[in-house]
Design a protein around this motif. Structure first.
Motif, short mmCIF file in Angstrom:
data_model
loop_
_atom_site.label_atom_id
_atom_site.label_comp_id
_atom_site.label_asym_id
_atom_site.label_seq_id
_atom_site.Cartn_x
_atom_site.Cartn_y
_atom_site.Cartn_z
N GLY A 204 0.82 -1.21 0.00
CA GLY A 204 0.00 0.00 0.00
C GLY A 204 0.86 1.27 0.00
O GLY A 204 0.54 2.24 -0.69
N SER A 205 1.95 1.25 0.75
CA SER A 205 2.83 2.43 0.79
C SER A 205 3.43 2.71 -0.58
O SER A 205 3.55 3.87 -1.00
CB SER A 205 3.96 2.22 1.80
OG SER A 205 3.42 2.04 3.09
N ALA A 206 3.81 1.63 -1.28
CA ALA A 206 4.37 1.81 -2.63
C ALA A 206 3.29 2.30 -3.60
O ALA A 206 3.57 3.07 -4.53
CB ALA A 206 4.99 0.50 -3.11
N ILE A 207 2.05 1.88 -3.39
CA ILE A 207 0.94 2.39 -4.22
C ILE A 207 0.77 3.89 -3.98
O ILE A 207 0.63 4.67 -4.94
CB ILE A 207 -0.38 1.64 -3.89
CG1 ILE A 207 -0.30 0.18 -4.31
CG2 ILE A 207 -1.59 2.34 -4.56
CD1 ILE A 207 -1.48 -0.68 -3.86
N VAL A 208 0.81 4.28 -2.70
CA VAL A 208 0.68 5.71 -2.37
C VAL A 208 1.77 6.52 -3.08
O VAL A 208 1.50 7.57 -3.68
CB VAL A 208 0.74 5.93 -0.83
CG1 VAL A 208 0.86 7.42 -0.49
CG2 VAL A 208 -0.48 5.31 -0.15
N MET A 209 3.00 6.01 -3.06
CA MET A 209 4.10 6.69 -3.76
C MET A 209 3.78 6.88 -5.24
O MET A 209 4.05 7.94 -5.82
CB MET A 209 5.40 5.87 -3.66
CG MET A 209 6.14 6.04 -2.36
SD MET A 209 7.61 4.95 -2.27
CE MET A 209 8.42 5.36 -3.81
N GLY A 210 3.20 5.84 -5.84
CA GLY A 210 2.86 5.90 -7.27
C GLY A 210 1.74 6.89 -7.53
O GLY A 210 1.76 7.62 -8.54
N CYS A 211 0.72 6.93 -6.66
CA CYS A 211 -0.40 7.87 -6.82
C CYS A 211 0.13 9.30 -6.73
O CYS A 211 -0.22 10.17 -7.54
CB CYS A 211 -1.46 7.63 -5.75
SG CYS A 211 -2.30 6.05 -5.87
N LYS A 212 1.00 9.51 -5.74
CA LYS A 212 1.58 10.85 -5.53
C LYS A 212 2.41 11.26 -6.75
O LYS A 212 2.27 12.37 -7.27
CB LYS A 212 2.44 10.79 -4.27
CG LYS A 212 3.22 12.04 -3.97
CD LYS A 212 2.41 13.00 -3.13
CE LYS A 212 3.21 14.26 -2.84
NZ LYS A 212 2.35 15.33 -2.38
N ALA A 213 3.24 10.32 -7.23
CA ALA A 213 4.10 10.62 -8.38
C ALA A 213 3.27 10.92 -9.63
O ALA A 213 3.71 11.66 -10.51
CB ALA A 213 5.05 9.44 -8.65
N SER A 214 2.06 10.35 -9.69
CA SER A 214 1.20 10.57 -10.85
C SER A 214 0.38 11.85 -10.74
O SER A 214 -0.42 12.14 -11.62
CB SER A 214 0.24 9.38 -11.03
OG SER A 214 0.97 8.19 -11.14
N GLY A 215 0.52 12.55 -9.62
CA GLY A 215 -0.16 13.83 -9.48
C GLY A 215 -1.56 13.75 -8.91
O GLY A 215 -2.36 14.69 -9.06
N ALA A 216 -1.88 12.65 -8.22
CA ALA A 216 -3.20 12.57 -7.56
C ALA A 216 -3.32 13.73 -6.58
O ALA A 216 -2.34 14.06 -5.89
CB ALA A 216 -3.33 11.24 -6.83
N SER A 217 -4.49 14.37 -6.50
CA SER A 217 -4.58 15.50 -5.58
C SER A 217 -5.12 15.08 -4.22
O SER A 217 -4.91 15.78 -3.23
CB SER A 217 -5.41 16.63 -6.18
OG SER A 217 -6.68 16.16 -6.53
N ARG A 218 -5.82 13.95 -4.18
CA ARG A 218 -6.30 13.47 -2.88
C ARG A 218 -6.01 11.97 -2.80
O ARG A 218 -6.35 11.23 -3.73
CB ARG A 218 -7.80 13.73 -2.76
CG ARG A 218 -8.31 13.56 -1.36
CD ARG A 218 -9.75 14.04 -1.25
NE ARG A 218 -10.13 14.11 0.15
CZ ARG A 218 -11.39 14.29 0.56
NH1 ARG A 218 -12.36 14.45 -0.32
NH2 ARG A 218 -11.66 14.32 1.84
N ILE A 219 -5.39 11.55 -1.70
CA ILE A 219 -5.11 10.13 -1.51
C ILE A 219 -5.63 9.74 -0.14
O ILE A 219 -5.12 10.20 0.89
CB ILE A 219 -3.59 9.81 -1.63
CG1 ILE A 219 -3.02 10.34 -2.96
CG2 ILE A 219 -3.35 8.30 -1.50
CD1 ILE A 219 -1.49 10.24 -3.07
N ILE A 220 -6.67 8.90 -0.14
CA ILE A 220 -7.27 8.45 1.11
C ILE A 220 -6.66 7.10 1.45
O ILE A 220 -6.64 6.19 0.62
CB ILE A 220 -8.81 8.33 0.96
CG1 ILE A 220 -9.40 9.69 0.53
CG2 ILE A 220 -9.45 7.82 2.24
CD1 ILE A 220 -10.86 9.62 0.07
N GLY A 221 -6.12 6.98 2.66
CA GLY A 221 -5.50 5.72 3.08
C GLY A 221 -6.36 5.04 4.13
O GLY A 221 -6.87 5.70 5.04
N VAL A 222 -6.56 3.74 4.00
CA VAL A 222 -7.41 2.99 4.92
C VAL A 222 -6.58 1.88 5.57
O VAL A 222 -5.96 1.07 4.86
CB VAL A 222 -8.61 2.35 4.16
CG1 VAL A 222 -9.51 1.58 5.13
CG2 VAL A 222 -9.41 3.41 3.40
#
Ligand code: APR
Length: 374
Positions: A204-222
């Motif tokens: 999940g942490s590596a997914i978050v890194m990828g979302c951030k790198a892709s310019g996601a403006s909101r990332i909700i973590g569960v």
């Protein structure tokens, strides 16, 4: 000598489902034709290894666990051409044979020569290279990295840059392509999008890194473990949710927070309930739900059948849809060139003989990734 001999070394063996691993002296046979013997430098402990040790996947006991490995080629069998002794390599849980229907298709990466679902615990010729006290020991995913030496098919070996730091790049064998790749390569998360990530462990942490790198403006973590929240926020999570803190289902909370649902939802836990929650968290028309976690053997998903027509996409993904031998070494180069930073994913490093301490930390939810060093 020119002719490789059997090596005696230390390895961890899972003797039975859910038993504590034991470090034993094992014999590792020389590589046969098309095989490579590797001296491991480091290995990660991935959720999939834990599932296998618990007997939740189709592992055959007794086996040597582990798949997230980095090491140096010690010897090669007949016909091996893509690597030579001394090369730095990663082990690949999904091989790339370049001959099967998946490998020949432009998009496929789930090579038919994989040994995860289902597992035979054996090399491609149907035999094992490991023995312990005269007893045959099975392989895990044809990788088995909880050992000083392993034998792996050439098709499951990726040669990497000579400059790669071997105490860290084991994560690029699985966690980084699986998580980061799921976001940037498979989902192709879009700029300004809203993402929700179920599970804030290693993957999940590596997914978050990828979302951030892709310019996601909101990332909700569960996650049910709030100890994961500070690190997740540091990686780019904007909102942290503990499903146990709400009376209503977490998917409803995500719907209310976003108004319409997330653009992208990722499941990185490996449970059918959280897969359904991820599906129900994304927009009912254009939402895309990626299943990254591996659910227990024989578990099923039950979807609201009429609602499927609304347009949501569910997609399973392993190793970020990368064709493993063609692509994964590029992530090592990207790391060396500071295009991706895997360092925040490495929370612990311990010597191999402190394996039990590493699993204690993992089970206590203290690690993102603990790397074992040989
Ligand atoms: N709801 C929310 N979070 C949960 C739940 C749940 N019901 N159950 C577990 N979690 C959280 C844990 O607290 C942990 O932070 O999921 C996270 C799982 O992370 P890890 O144990 O580090 O496992 P990881 O290596 O990330 O693998 C996750 O991906 O590749 C697959 O097979 C692997 O299914 C596994 C998944």
């Amino acid at each position: 000598s020119l002719c490789p001999q059997t090596i005696t070394c230390r390895a961890a063996i899972a003797w039975a489902a859910n038993s504590t691993l034991s470090i034993e002296e094992v014999q590792v046979e020389p590589p046969k034709a098309g095989e490579v013997r590797i001296k491991l430098a480091s290995t990660g402990i991935c959720g999939t290894d834990d599932h296998a040790i618990k007997g939740l996947l189709s592992a055959i006991f007794p086996f040597i666990p582990g798949h997230e490995g980095a090491g140096i080629v010690e010897s090669i069998g007949k016909g091996v051409t893509s690597v030579k002794p001394g090369d730095k390599v990663l082990t690949l849980i999904i091989p790339q044979c370049r001959e099967c229907s998946s490998c020949l298709h432009p998009k496929g990466n789930f090579c038919e020569k994989q040994d995860v679902l289902p597992s035979s615990g054996l090399m491609l010729d149907g035999t094992s290279r490991f023995t312990c006290k005269g007893k045959k020991i099975y392989h895990s995913f044809r990788t088995s990295t909880f050992t000083e030496y392993t034998v792996v098919p050439e098709i499951a070996v990726a040669k990497i840059d000579d400059a790669a730091p071997m105490d860290k790049v084991s994560l690029i064998s699985c966690e980084v392509p699986t998580g980061y790749g799921a976001a940037v390569h498979s989902a192709k998360v879009t700029h300004g999008s809203t993402c929700v990530v179920f599970g804030l462990g290693g993957i999940g942490s590596a997914i978050v890194m990828g979302c951030k790198a892709s310019g996601a403006s909101r990332i909700i973590g569960v996650d049910i473990n709030e100890e994961k929240f500070p690190r997740a926020r540091a990686l780019g999570v904007t909102d942290c949710l503990n499903p146990q803190k709400f009376k209503k289902p977490v998917q409803q909370v995500v719907m209310e927070m976003t108004g319409v649902g997330a653009d992208f939802a990722f499941e990185a836990i490996g449970l059918s309930d959280t897969m359904l929650a991820a599906w129900d968290s994304c927009h009912r028309s254009y939402g895309v739900c990626l299943i990254v976690g591996v659910a227990p053997l024989n578990s099923k998903l039950s979807l609201d059948a009429p609602m499927i027509v609304s347009g949501r996409t569910m997609k399973g993904v392993c190793l970020g849809d990368y064709k493993t031998r063609d692509c994964i070494h590029h992530l090592v180069t990207d790391y060396l060139q500071n295009k991706i930073n895997i360092d925040p994913l490495v929370t612990h490093q311990l010597p191999f003989d402190q394996l039990h301490k590493a699993f204690e930390l993992y089970h206590a939810g203290k690690t993102i990734r603990c790397i074992l060093l040989f």
